[in-house]
Design an enzyme around this catalytic site. Structure first.
Site, PDB file in Angstrom:
ATOM      1  N   LYS A 121      61.783 -33.450 -46.936  1.00 32.41           N
ATOM      2  CA  LYS A 121      62.032 -33.917 -45.565  1.00 32.41           C
ATOM      3  C   LYS A 121      63.456 -33.607 -45.128  1.00 32.41           C
ATOM      4  O   LYS A 121      63.686 -33.265 -43.970  1.00 32.41           O
ATOM      5  CB  LYS A 121      61.765 -35.425 -45.447  1.00 32.41           C
ATOM      6  CG  LYS A 121      60.284 -35.758 -45.471  1.00 32.41           C
ATOM      7  CD  LYS A 121      60.055 -37.192 -45.019  1.00 32.41           C
ATOM      8  CE  LYS A 121      58.596 -37.574 -45.080  1.00 32.41           C
ATOM      9  NZ  LYS A 121      58.356 -38.972 -44.762  1.00 32.41           N
ATOM     10  N   LYS A 173      50.280 -29.777 -48.289  1.00 33.03           N
ATOM     11  CA  LYS A 173      49.526 -31.026 -48.195  1.00 33.03           C
ATOM     12  C   LYS A 173      49.214 -31.359 -46.731  1.00 33.03           C
ATOM     13  O   LYS A 173      50.076 -31.152 -45.871  1.00 33.03           O
ATOM     14  CB  LYS A 173      50.420 -32.115 -48.806  1.00 33.03           C
ATOM     15  CG  LYS A 173      49.859 -33.486 -48.808  1.00 33.03           C
ATOM     16  CD  LYS A 173      50.956 -34.503 -49.113  1.00 33.03           C
ATOM     17  CE  LYS A 173      51.851 -34.759 -47.924  1.00 33.03           C
ATOM     18  NZ  LYS A 173      52.677 -35.948 -47.980  1.00 33.03           N
ATOM     19  N   LYS A 202      50.759 -36.168 -41.822  1.00 30.92           N
ATOM     20  CA  LYS A 202      50.806 -36.759 -40.480  1.00 30.92           C
ATOM     21  C   LYS A 202      51.931 -36.165 -39.651  1.00 30.92           C
ATOM     22  O   LYS A 202      51.869 -36.131 -38.441  1.00 30.92           O
ATOM     23  CB  LYS A 202      51.094 -38.261 -40.579  1.00 30.92           C
ATOM     24  CG  LYS A 202      49.986 -39.075 -41.134  1.00 30.92           C
ATOM     25  CD  LYS A 202      50.304 -40.549 -40.864  1.00 30.92           C
ATOM     26  CE  LYS A 202      50.094 -41.398 -42.079  1.00 30.92           C
ATOM     27  NZ  LYS A 202      51.315 -41.885 -42.702  1.00 30.92           N
TER      28      LYS A 202
HETATM   29  P1  TYM Z   1      51.614 -42.359 -46.054  1.00 28.20           P
HETATM   30  O1  TYM Z   1      51.590 -43.196 -44.838  1.00 28.20           O
HETATM   31  O2  TYM Z   1      52.230 -41.009 -45.973  1.00 28.20           O
HETATM   32  O3  TYM Z   1      50.147 -42.149 -46.586  1.00 28.20           O
HETATM   33  C1  TYM Z   1      49.243 -43.217 -46.797  1.00 28.20           C
HETATM   34  C2  TYM Z   1      48.385 -42.907 -48.014  1.00 28.20           C
HETATM   35  O4  TYM Z   1      47.686 -41.670 -47.824  1.00 28.20           O
HETATM   36  C3  TYM Z   1      47.922 -40.808 -48.941  1.00 28.20           C
HETATM   37  N1  TYM Z   1      47.931 -39.404 -48.479  1.00 28.20           N
HETATM   38  C4  TYM Z   1      47.102 -38.449 -48.921  1.00 28.20           C
HETATM   39  N2  TYM Z   1      46.120 -38.464 -49.826  1.00 28.20           N
HETATM   40  C5  TYM Z   1      45.449 -37.309 -50.037  1.00 28.20           C
HETATM   41  N3  TYM Z   1      45.721 -36.143 -49.380  1.00 28.20           N
HETATM   42  C6  TYM Z   1      46.717 -36.089 -48.463  1.00 28.20           C
HETATM   43  N4  TYM Z   1      46.972 -34.951 -47.823  1.00 28.20           N
HETATM   44  C7  TYM Z   1      47.454 -37.275 -48.195  1.00 28.20           C
HETATM   45  N5  TYM Z   1      48.474 -37.569 -47.351  1.00 28.20           N
HETATM   46  C8  TYM Z   1      48.754 -38.879 -47.542  1.00 28.20           C
HETATM   47  C9  TYM Z   1      49.277 -41.225 -49.477  1.00 28.20           C
HETATM   48  O5  TYM Z   1      49.454 -40.833 -50.814  1.00 28.20           O
HETATM   49  C10 TYM Z   1      49.227 -42.722 -49.289  1.00 28.20           C
HETATM   50  O6  TYM Z   1      48.581 -43.334 -50.381  1.00 28.20           O
HETATM   51  N6  TYM Z   1      55.336 -44.095 -48.861  1.00 28.20           N
HETATM   52  C11 TYM Z   1      53.972 -44.353 -48.438  1.00 28.20           C
HETATM   53  C12 TYM Z   1      53.795 -45.729 -47.820  1.00 28.20           C
HETATM   54  C13 TYM Z   1      54.250 -46.869 -48.650  1.00 28.20           C
HETATM   55  C14 TYM Z   1      53.628 -47.366 -49.816  1.00 28.20           C
HETATM   56  C15 TYM Z   1      54.388 -48.482 -50.213  1.00 28.20           C
HETATM   57  C16 TYM Z   1      52.517 -46.967 -50.544  1.00 28.20           C
HETATM   58  C17 TYM Z   1      55.343 -47.652 -48.405  1.00 28.20           C
HETATM   59  N7  TYM Z   1      55.410 -48.640 -49.336  1.00 28.20           N
HETATM   60  C18 TYM Z   1      54.072 -49.220 -51.361  1.00 28.20           C
HETATM   61  C19 TYM Z   1      52.191 -47.716 -51.689  1.00 28.20           C
HETATM   62  C20 TYM Z   1      52.947 -48.817 -52.082  1.00 28.20           C
HETATM   63  C21 TYM Z   1      53.582 -43.327 -47.406  1.00 28.20           C
HETATM   64  O7  TYM Z   1      54.396 -42.773 -46.717  1.00 28.20           O
HETATM   65  O8  TYM Z   1      52.246 -43.179 -47.264  1.00 28.20           O
END
Ligand code: TYM
Length: 327
Positions: free
Chosen positions: A112, A194, A197
């Site tokens: 990022k 990947k 969003k």
């Molecule tokens: P975020 O919002 O980017 O994504 C939410 C969840 O979706 C999964 N994910 C994917 N899985 C498969 N293929 C993809 N292309 C893909 N893109 C996203 C992510 O792995 C995630 O599980 N840092 C985290 C949010 C967070 C969090 C936490 C998660 C903050 N605190 C504590 C677990 C525990 C995030 O940005 O997820």
């Protein structure tokens, strides 16, 4: 005693099928088996610039999607991170025990920050500390996430172990829970990246709220290759990714899928895939529209969710403060 699950999702961009198959679907499916807490991480969202009005809308949208995906707000706690102040407080305390070298190794920050150079915020650098605080506050046993978050959960384990080695057993060391299929759905336009969003390109991701025509057009334009055979072959990332999406939506076994498409061309495959995705998302979309008809309803669920989880978060924070010698 049921195992404690904690996971989170950022209310930014458009929630896509990668988020669904990598995380949300499993959160909903394991509600009876585990004790669950799901957090909409708005404090994480502001680590990059956000329009305040858009952020407010997105927060409700993500909540609506979680409920539409089958998360039951009586069975599981769903809450907004900024409504439980213990997250920011614990993150600060953890900060004081995290070597900067650990942070510099985080691949997501490197990716990022490459684009943003010196404009990158201190908050983005510190993102993993807040994520560790999220998880550790609730003494989570399991953290169900997609593969991209594995390094952050491992970082959480490291900081919990470091804290415990200094102050004695205080923080529960969590385990990541990563699905066997769907942990890393790739971009439709570029299967080497990947599905994300924050990627602005229009044909990159199938979003959960995309209309049937948009879904058909995105899948129709998805990158494949110049070969013909429709087979699960990781060396052909475009067609492999599309087949994985077909597998996830239909639940069919790989040999059956390959047999089904034997002798057919990519255009036929894409047409069938698009219909499977359109029909697969239809029930979720209609539940979403029902649930979000009244935005005040979602707001009231947030208040309820935060009051369910706050006592646990405050108990852990108090324990940590005592150990460190604060207050
Ligand atoms: P975020 O919002 O980017 O994504 C939410 C969840 O979706 C999964 N994910 C994917 N899985 C498969 N293929 C993809 N292309 C893909 N893109 C996203 C992510 O792995 C995630 O599980 N840092 C985290 C949010 C967070 C969090 C936490 C998660 C903050 N605190 C504590 C677990 C525990 C995030 O940005 O997820």
């Amino acid at each position: 005693m049921k195992k404690q699950v904690f996971s989170g999702i950022q209310p930014t961009g458009n929630i896509h099928i990668g988020n669904y198959f990598g995380a949300m679907k499993h959160w909903a499916a394991s509600q009876a088996e585990f004790s669950n807490i799901f957090c909409i991480v708005d404090l994480h969202a502001i680590t990059v610039p956000q329009d305040p009005q858009v952020l407010k809308v997105k927060i409700r949208e993500v909540a609506g999607l979680l409920f539409a995906a089958g998360i039951n707000w009586q069975e599981s706690a769903v809450f907004l991170q900024s409504q439980v102040s213990a997250h920011a407080e614990l993150a600060w305390i953890l900060n004081c025990f995290i070597p900067t070298g650990w942070m510099k190794r985080m691949t997501q920050f490197k990716e990022k920050s490459e684009k943003m150079k010196d404009e990158v915020s201190v908050g983005l650098f510190d993102y993993p500390a807040l994520m560790a605080a999220d998880i550790l506050l609730y003494e989570a046993d399991l953290v169900p996430v997609g593969e991209d978050q594995k390094q952050h959960v491992e970082f959480t384990r490291d900081i919990a172990q470091r804290f415990n080695s200094i102050y004695g057993k205080t923080l529960k060391v969590p385990e990541p829970l990563i699905p066997k299929v769907g942990a890393r759905i790739m971009g439709l336009d570029d299967p080497s990246k990947k599905m994300s969003k924050s990627e602005g390109k229009s044909a990159h991701a199938v979003n959960l709220l995309d209309s049937p025509d948009i879904i058909r057009s995105k899948i129709g334009r998805a990158t494949t290759d110049s070969l013909r055979e429709i087979r699960f072959d990781k060396n052909r990332p475009g067609i492999y990714n599309l087949l994985v999406i077909y597998e996830l939506f239909t639940g069919l076994a790989r040999p059956d899928i390959e047999r089904h498409f034997q002798g057919k061309g990519y255009a036929d495959f894409k047409r069938e895939l698009a219909e499977v995705v359109v029909e697969g998302l239809r029930p979720l979309q209609s539940r979403y529209h029902e649930l979000t008809a009244d935005p005040k309803y979602i707001d009231s669920l947030f208040i309820e969710g935060a009051s369910k989880v706050r006592p646990t978060a405050e108990r852990t924070l108090k324990k940590v403060k005592e150990r460190v010698g604060l207050g």
